[in-house]
Design an enzyme around this catalytic site. Structure first.
Site, PDB file in Angstrom:
ATOM      1  N   GLU A   1       1.913 -31.374  18.148  1.00  0.00           N
ATOM      2  CA  GLU A   1       1.069 -31.338  19.250  1.00  0.00           C
ATOM      3  C   GLU A   1      -0.006 -30.242  19.079  1.00  0.00           C
ATOM      4  O   GLU A   1      -1.413 -30.305  19.555  1.00  0.00           O
ATOM      5  CB  GLU A   1       1.658 -31.196  20.516  1.00  0.00           C
ATOM      6  CG  GLU A   1       2.235 -32.638  21.064  1.00  0.00           C
ATOM      7  CD  GLU A   1       1.451 -33.986  21.189  1.00  0.00           C
ATOM      8  OE1 GLU A   1       0.183 -33.794  21.229  1.00  0.00           O
ATOM      9  OE2 GLU A   1       1.904 -34.911  20.931  1.00  0.00           O
TER      10      GLU A   1
ATOM     11  N   TYR B   1      -2.330 -30.230  28.816  1.00  0.00           N
ATOM     12  CA  TYR B   1      -1.925 -31.429  27.748  1.00  0.00           C
ATOM     13  C   TYR B   1      -0.558 -31.194  27.032  1.00  0.00           C
ATOM     14  O   TYR B   1       0.206 -32.206  26.982  1.00  0.00           O
ATOM     15  CB  TYR B   1      -3.278 -31.500  26.915  1.00  0.00           C
ATOM     16  CG  TYR B   1      -2.911 -32.692  25.821  1.00  0.00           C
ATOM     17  CD1 TYR B   1      -2.567 -34.072  26.140  1.00  0.00           C
ATOM     18  CD2 TYR B   1      -2.350 -32.307  24.625  1.00  0.00           C
ATOM     19  CE1 TYR B   1      -1.962 -34.708  25.047  1.00  0.00           C
ATOM     20  CE2 TYR B   1      -1.805 -33.074  23.469  1.00  0.00           C
ATOM     21  CZ  TYR B   1      -1.708 -34.280  23.999  1.00  0.00           C
ATOM     22  OH  TYR B   1      -1.194 -35.167  22.874  1.00  0.00           O
TER      23      TYR B   1
ATOM     24  N   ASP C   1      -5.591 -36.042  27.339  1.00  0.00           N
ATOM     25  CA  ASP C   1      -6.410 -35.555  26.285  1.00  0.00           C
ATOM     26  C   ASP C   1      -7.697 -36.353  26.271  1.00  0.00           C
ATOM     27  O   ASP C   1      -8.065 -37.258  27.146  1.00  0.00           O
ATOM     28  CB  ASP C   1      -5.709 -35.608  24.945  1.00  0.00           C
ATOM     29  CG  ASP C   1      -5.660 -37.017  24.424  1.00  0.00           C
ATOM     30  OD1 ASP C   1      -5.729 -38.013  25.252  1.00  0.00           O
ATOM     31  OD2 ASP C   1      -5.211 -37.167  23.160  1.00  0.00           O
TER      32      ASP C   1
END
Length: 362
Positions: A49, A132, A150
């Site tokens: 991520e 996020y 996102d």
DNA sequence: AATACGGGGCG
DNA sequence: CGCCCAGTATT
């Protein structure tokens, strides 16, 4: 209108259930096979991520594979030297991500016994873990129904729900988080969040979305209006400032080349580069004087071998690449050193300066 | 609420 | 060349 008040007007329960099921079914069938989807290991999810922030999947894949073999566990990353981590990140950009990740992993090893926190507040306090990334880790690694909003999610949902708010505003991201809280599947939040993002990457693309292939076309307000390319709304950003430099390839009498480490904060922090003369502050004829003042070296400029233009998100470097040789003096600079060609490649260089690498070979 | 922070790919 | 990308930290 406040976020929570808008939701009921947009979707009733029947529509929400159908949308969820269509999205999740599509994701389970059509999802790409990606290295970080091999399992739900929170550390792997976390690293992926961070790498995927503002960075495309295809770019990340080789970096992720190398990174995981080099730093297989939180402990391995925590113990590593920062320069090794930056070397593994070399070319990926946004280098503060790498330093924040290592900082946060050290925190996890020291304070959480090496286990990535599943508590939203603890997770969100870690360096580099914003709203996020927190939601992505909680939903993907821990199956928790938290929003992970996102750019993809905002594009997809702005079209489906016909949201005309400016997605560059923070308040709009919060609106979408509230919407996702209503929409998300409690049974499979991971597939729901990833499905939204996967749809944005494969079908609901920015320029020319493939609406005819879309699994949730029936639920899409923008498609119904024939206005899918009108969304999302995003304020345009101003253009970058150009800054002229002289990039110096300085060789000493042993054939070594001068490089220096950038400051620990700011642009390209702690990465290495060839000396650069800021031509906004120094005019061409006084370059040798400036060099002597900065580095304690008398140099003689040689041929110009290239012009490199490098675009960052907020500025542009225009660099003339010029050879130079040391005539006299002794290097007097905290962060600079002469290195031979072999040693060069142990140092992390930004891509802007990698463009000058070919010219140092004999 | 704005700005700093990389690099690549695409029309 | 401008836009966009699995955003966050800082001011």
């Amino acid at each position: 209108m406040k976020p929570k008040e808008r939701v009921p007007f947009l979707l009733n329960h029947t529509n929400v259930n159908a949308f969820r099921d269509d999205l999740i079914s599509w994701f389970r069938k059509e999802q790409r096979i990606l290295p970080w989807r091999e399992n739900q290991d929170p550390y792997r999810v976390w690293v992926s991520e961070i790498m995927l922030q503002q960075t495309r999947v295809d770019t990340v894949i080789p970096y992720f594979n190398h990174f995981m073999s080099r730093f297989p566990s939180p402990e391995a990353l925590a113990e590593a030297d920062e320069q090794e981590v930056l070397k593994a990140w070399e070319g990926l950009g946004y280098y503060s991500r790498a330093r924040n990740l290592q900082n946060a992993v050290r925190e996890v090893v020291e304070s959480y016994d090496g286990v990535v926190p599943s508590d939203p507040d603890e997770l969100g306090k870690l360096k580099g873990v914003g709203p996020y990334t927190k939601g992505a880790i909680l939903s993907i690694a821990y199956d928790t129904p938290e929003p992970a909003v996102d750019g993809n999610v905002m594009r997809v949902l702005s079209r489906i729900l016909y949201v005309e708010d400016d997605i560059s505003k923070q308040s709009t991201r919060k609106l979408f988080e509230e919407l996702v809280r209503h929409l998300i599947s409690k049974e499979d939040p991971s597939a729901f969040n990833q499905g939204l993002m996967e749809l944005g990457a494969l079908i609901c693309t920015p320029k020319t979305p493939s609406c005819m292939l879309c699994p949730v076309q029936d639920h899409c307000s923008a498609f119904e209006k024939g206005a899918e390319t009108e969304l999302p709304i995003k304020a345009s950003k101003k253009k970058q400032k150009k800054i002229p430099y002289l990039l110096l390839l300085i060789e000493n009498d042993q054939g070594e080349v001068l490089i220096e480490q950038r400051p620990g904060e700011g642009l390209l922090a702690s990465l290495w580069q060839y000396p650069m003369v800021p031509l906004e502050d120094v005019d061409q004829e006084s370059v040798p004087v400036w060099m002597y003042g900065e580095y304690g070296l008398k140099v003689e400029l040689g041929e110009k071998v290239d012009h490199v233009r490098h675009v960052f998100s907020h500025l542009i470097w225009e660099m003339d690449v010029v050879r130079a040789v040391v005539k006299s003096g002794r290097l007097d600079h905290e962060r600079a050193r002469f290195v031979d060609r072999e040693a060069m490649f142990d140092y992390p260089f930004p891509v802007s300066h990698q463009k000058a690498h070919p010219y140092i070979s004999p």
